[in-house]
Design a protein around this motif. Structure first.
Motif, short mmCIF file in Angstrom:
data_model
loop_
_atom_site.label_atom_id
_atom_site.label_comp_id
_atom_site.label_asym_id
_atom_site.label_seq_id
_atom_site.Cartn_x
_atom_site.Cartn_y
_atom_site.Cartn_z
N THR A 75 0.85 -1.20 0.00
CA THR A 75 0.00 0.00 0.00
C THR A 75 0.88 1.25 0.00
OG1 THR A 75 -0.12 0.13 2.43
CG2 THR A 75 -1.85 -1.15 1.31
N GLY A 76 0.34 2.33 -0.58
CA GLY A 76 1.04 3.61 -0.64
C GLY A 76 0.40 4.62 0.29
N PHE A 77 0.80 5.86 0.14
CA PHE A 77 0.20 6.95 0.90
C PHE A 77 0.40 8.21 0.07
CE2 PHE A 77 -1.06 9.70 4.27
CZ PHE A 77 -1.64 8.93 5.26
N ASP A 78 -0.63 8.93 -0.24
CA ASP A 78 -0.64 10.22 -0.95
C ASP A 78 -1.67 10.25 -2.08
OD1 ASP A 78 1.34 11.37 0.58
OD2 ASP A 78 2.97 10.97 -0.82
N ASP A 79 -1.73 9.16 -2.87
CA ASP A 79 -2.52 9.12 -4.10
C ASP A 79 -2.07 10.18 -5.11
OD1 ASP A 79 -4.31 7.96 -5.83
OD2 ASP A 79 -5.99 9.21 -5.19
N ILE A 80 -0.79 10.13 -5.46
CA ILE A 80 -0.30 10.95 -6.57
C ILE A 80 -0.81 10.36 -7.88
CG2 ILE A 80 1.75 11.71 -5.29
CD1 ILE A 80 3.42 9.65 -6.77
N GLU A 81 -0.70 11.12 -8.96
CA GLU A 81 -1.25 10.65 -10.25
C GLU A 81 -0.66 9.30 -10.66
OE1 GLU A 81 -0.65 14.48 -12.57
OE2 GLU A 81 -2.24 13.51 -13.72
N GLN A 82 0.63 9.09 -10.39
CA GLN A 82 1.30 7.86 -10.82
C GLN A 82 0.73 6.62 -10.12
OE1 GLN A 82 2.73 10.80 -10.16
NE2 GLN A 82 4.92 10.77 -10.60
N ALA A 83 0.00 6.82 -9.00
CA ALA A 83 -0.52 5.67 -8.27
C ALA A 83 -1.52 4.88 -9.12
CB ALA A 83 -1.19 6.14 -6.97
N ARG A 84 -2.10 5.55 -10.11
CA ARG A 84 -3.06 4.84 -10.98
C ARG A 84 -2.36 4.18 -12.16
NH1 ARG A 84 -6.66 9.90 -11.66
NH2 ARG A 84 -4.88 10.69 -10.51
N LEU A 85 -1.07 4.48 -12.35
CA LEU A 85 -0.36 4.02 -13.54
C LEU A 85 0.43 2.73 -13.31
CD1 LEU A 85 1.01 7.42 -14.94
CD2 LEU A 85 -1.14 6.28 -15.47
N THR A 86 0.54 2.27 -12.06
CA THR A 86 1.30 1.04 -11.82
C THR A 86 0.46 -0.17 -12.22
OG1 THR A 86 0.50 0.99 -9.53
CG2 THR A 86 2.64 2.03 -9.91
N GLN A 87 1.15 -1.32 -12.35
CA GLN A 87 0.45 -2.57 -12.68
C GLN A 87 0.67 -3.56 -11.55
OE1 GLN A 87 -1.67 -3.00 -14.80
NE2 GLN A 87 -1.27 -1.74 -16.61
N PRO A 88 -0.33 -3.95 -10.76
CA PRO A 88 -1.67 -3.37 -10.75
C PRO A 88 -1.66 -1.97 -10.13
CG PRO A 88 -1.43 -5.00 -8.98
CD PRO A 88 -0.15 -5.01 -9.76
N PRO A 89 -2.72 -1.18 -10.35
CA PRO A 89 -2.78 0.15 -9.75
C PRO A 89 -2.70 0.07 -8.22
CG PRO A 89 -4.51 -0.15 -11.39
CD PRO A 89 -3.92 -1.50 -11.16
N LEU A 90 -2.17 1.12 -7.64
CA LEU A 90 -1.78 1.11 -6.22
C LEU A 90 -2.95 1.40 -5.27
CD1 LEU A 90 0.78 0.97 -4.37
CD2 LEU A 90 0.94 3.45 -4.66
N THR A 91 -3.11 0.56 -4.28
CA THR A 91 -4.01 0.85 -3.16
C THR A 91 -3.29 1.83 -2.24
OG1 THR A 91 -5.10 -1.30 -3.29
CG2 THR A 91 -5.20 -0.15 -1.16
N THR A 92 -3.96 2.92 -1.89
CA THR A 92 -3.25 3.98 -1.17
C THR A 92 -4.23 4.81 -0.32
OG1 THR A 92 -1.65 5.78 -1.49
CG2 THR A 92 -3.41 5.63 -3.11
N VAL A 93 -3.72 5.87 0.27
CA VAL A 93 -4.54 6.82 1.03
C VAL A 93 -4.52 8.14 0.28
CG1 VAL A 93 -4.72 8.16 3.18
CG2 VAL A 93 -4.06 5.73 3.26
N ARG A 94 -5.70 8.70 0.03
CA ARG A 94 -5.75 9.95 -0.73
C ARG A 94 -5.54 11.16 0.19
NH1 ARG A 94 -10.69 10.07 -4.03
NH2 ARG A 94 -9.39 8.79 -5.40
N VAL A 95 -4.39 11.82 0.06
CA VAL A 95 -4.11 13.04 0.81
C VAL A 95 -4.73 14.21 0.04
CG1 VAL A 95 -2.28 14.63 1.50
CG2 VAL A 95 -2.00 12.17 1.87
N PRO A 96 -5.55 15.02 0.70
CA PRO A 96 -6.24 16.11 0.01
C PRO A 96 -5.30 17.28 -0.25
CG PRO A 96 -6.82 16.13 2.32
CD PRO A 96 -5.90 14.95 2.12
N SER A 97 -4.30 17.05 -1.10
CA SER A 97 -3.21 18.02 -1.24
C SER A 97 -3.68 19.35 -1.84
CB SER A 97 -2.10 17.42 -2.10
OG SER A 97 -2.60 17.02 -3.35
N LEU A 98 -4.56 19.29 -2.83
CA LEU A 98 -5.02 20.54 -3.45
C LEU A 98 -5.85 21.33 -2.45
CD1 LEU A 98 -6.06 19.28 -7.01
CD2 LEU A 98 -3.85 20.13 -6.22
N GLU A 99 -6.73 20.62 -1.74
CA GLU A 99 -7.59 21.32 -0.78
C GLU A 99 -6.76 21.90 0.36
OE1 GLU A 99 -10.94 19.01 0.49
OE2 GLU A 99 -11.96 20.80 1.33
N ILE A 100 -5.72 21.19 0.78
CA ILE A 100 -4.83 21.74 1.82
C ILE A 100 -4.23 23.06 1.33
CG2 ILE A 100 -2.62 21.42 3.02
CD1 ILE A 100 -3.28 18.42 3.22
#
Lengths: 346, 346
Positions: free
Chosen positions: A275-300
């Motif tokens: 598992t990851g942490f952040d949910d950067i754009e690349q998290a969707r590009l791995t094979q398989p896509p990464l299970t992670t925690v979405r940090v609300p970076s833009l809203e912060i």
């Protein structure tokens, strides 16, 4: 001869006044004679003399500049947040100056001193854990500031972030729910970083509820980078016992760890969950896509800018802003191999 | 009551001198009486008064702070270069303040003004194409600066970078060498960006040598991001004729474009070849790994810092520093499908 920047001495000379009078005209205009003031102002305009930050601050008390200090710029999650912060500040007519300390508290203090000597109207910091001198200096300068990213381990009201404890707890509950009992963590140093401490505490809390604990040898301290993730996997995989899941401190680590798994022909999630942490754009590009925690970076970034503007305007009423950091389930977290096998055997 | 920052007036009061004398003691210490100087210095220490940037500059002519303005922080290639720049500056005892203009020349000018009003010893900019006011202001402030990334379209000696023309030319020669005749480019705006112009010119030069040209409808202007690459592919693939290769302006675009290819089931390099530019770490993580141009980002940062330090020290002898930006062949560039077919048919 190169043209040089006009100095206060040039202004004084052209205005026909002493250097002291020119200085007073700029810093305490109501304490000089009207004629002196007029002469100095005319000289300032003619020479294009730009007053320095602090003198300007004395006059207008506004520099329309804000500074933000980040742990690093080498993580897209901070770059995204900085962009949102900046876009919002631009909307208020403010400029943003950025610095990074590369996770070294002493560097943070040094660059803060440089910033304060330059003069700014407000400050954005990441996290709640800073050297005490940081807080002393902001007090001394009466400088409004907002702490971002984290609401852990703080009594300070002007925090814009999320609970790293709760996010890590929710993720670990999910992991335990899949049946994992051999849980490893790959994180950074806890020194000067309440985020890392809060995530370890949240993970432990969820594991304890399931009668589990984090083995000391399965807590790996590695840089928050691709290479950090690769290192962590090598260390964990070469040990006597192997974990069934690795909880990474950043998506960058998780992506590097996945790459090392590919090199070692370790199948994810069949042989190992990650598992990851952040949910950067690349998290969707791995094979398989990464299970992670979405940090609300833009809203912060956006909320921190607005909050800081309110503080600079003397509005002090806003409470702590606690945002959500939900688990995002994708493909790298699944049942551990032993459970899948026993399910097939039944 | 909140403790507030000590002002120059506080210093004058405690020292028992006039505001003008206090100011002079700080800015032109050799022109005040020794007793006045001693009193003011004692008051400064007692109050923890920190002199502002310009007053300090008047005294020492050094702020030990440097500013760098980047097009964006949302590309790891700049983040890497900033880190190398900063590490080297730290070695010289200098602090780095960073700003970004998001590819908007007017924003660059605004933040430069804010920086100059704060006071710094030197400046690092990216590229050679900036609003004329940028160069006027650096002259007016007599501020040493280094232009990085590019040595294209400039007569200015203090550039630390590479030839974008040559890099693009070498890449296009390689592409033509594989037999590609239907060549598309996905780049950013040419406005205020000599890098984009030089790369287009270099690509055209190589194509012309092979009797080819860039069709206007195959030059796509898209943001330098993952999403920009996705957009570009959709645009190019929905057109009447399809290219056999897309030359991207950044690796980020190329990675986004590869992801869109996967979504559309376009095989790379069988159906379409793709090239990037930058050689960020992620370029090795795609499937297949990305063929790209290696930008010497770390060396640019390190050499720019050293060069700027020399300029600040009044050494003016260094010439333009031209670094290599070689093509890195990996898996996304191969023979176009029609050539492979005809080879099989023979």
């Amino acid at each position: 001869m190169k043209p040089t920047r006009a100095t206060l001495a040039d202004v004084a000379r052209l205005a026909g006044v002493s250097l002291g009078s020119a200085s007073r005209a700029l810093s305490v205009p109501d304490q000089v004679k009207p004629q002196t003031l007029a002469n100095v102002q005319r000289a300032v305009e003619q020479l294009g003399y730009v007053r320095n930050g602090a003198a300007q601050a004395l006059a207008s008390r506004k520099t329309h500049t804000v500074a933000a200090i980040y742990p690093t710029l080498n993580n897209p999650i901070y770059a995204d947040s900085i962009q949102a912060l900046q876009q919002t500040l631009w909307g208020y007519g403010y400029q943003l100056l950025i610095a990074s300390h590369e996770y070294k508290p002493a560097r943070e203090l040094e660059v803060l001193r440089a910033i304060l000597e330059r003069g700014v109207d407000g400050l954005v910091l990441v996290g709640t854990d800073h050297p005490p001198e940081v807080f002393e200096l902001t007090r001394q300068y009466d400088l409004p500031y907002v702490l971002t990213w984290s609401v852990d381990e703080t009594q300070y009201p002007h925090c814009v972030g999320f609970s790293n404890f709760e996010a890590a707890y929710a993720l670990a509950r999910r992991i335990v729910g899949f049946g994992h009992r051999r849980v490893a963590m790959c994180g950074g140093s806890t020194f000067g970083n309440e985020r890392v401490r809060a995530r370890q505490a949240g993970t432990r809390a969820a594991l304890r509820e399931a009668g589990l604990d984090l083995r000391p040898e399965w807590i790996v301290e590695a840089p928050f980078t691709f290479e950090g993730g690769r290192q962590a996997l090598r260390e964990l995989w070469d040990g006597e016992a192997r974990p069934s899941v690795v909880i990474c401190g950043t998506d960058l680590q998780a992506i590097g760890l996945l790459d090392e798994c590919r090199a070692k022909r370790i199948r994810v999630p069949e042989d190992l969950s990650v598992t990851g942490f952040d949910d950067i754009e690349q998290a969707r590009l791995t094979q398989p896509p990464l299970t992670t925690v979405r940090v609300p970076s833009l809203e912060i970034g956006t909320r921190a800018a607005r909050h800081l503007m309110a503080l600079i305007d003397g509005k002090d009423g806003d409470d702590e802003i606690v945002l959500d950091a939900p688990v995002v389930e994708r493909g790298t977290l699944a049942k551990p191999a032993d459970l899948r096998r026993s399910a097939r055997e039944q």
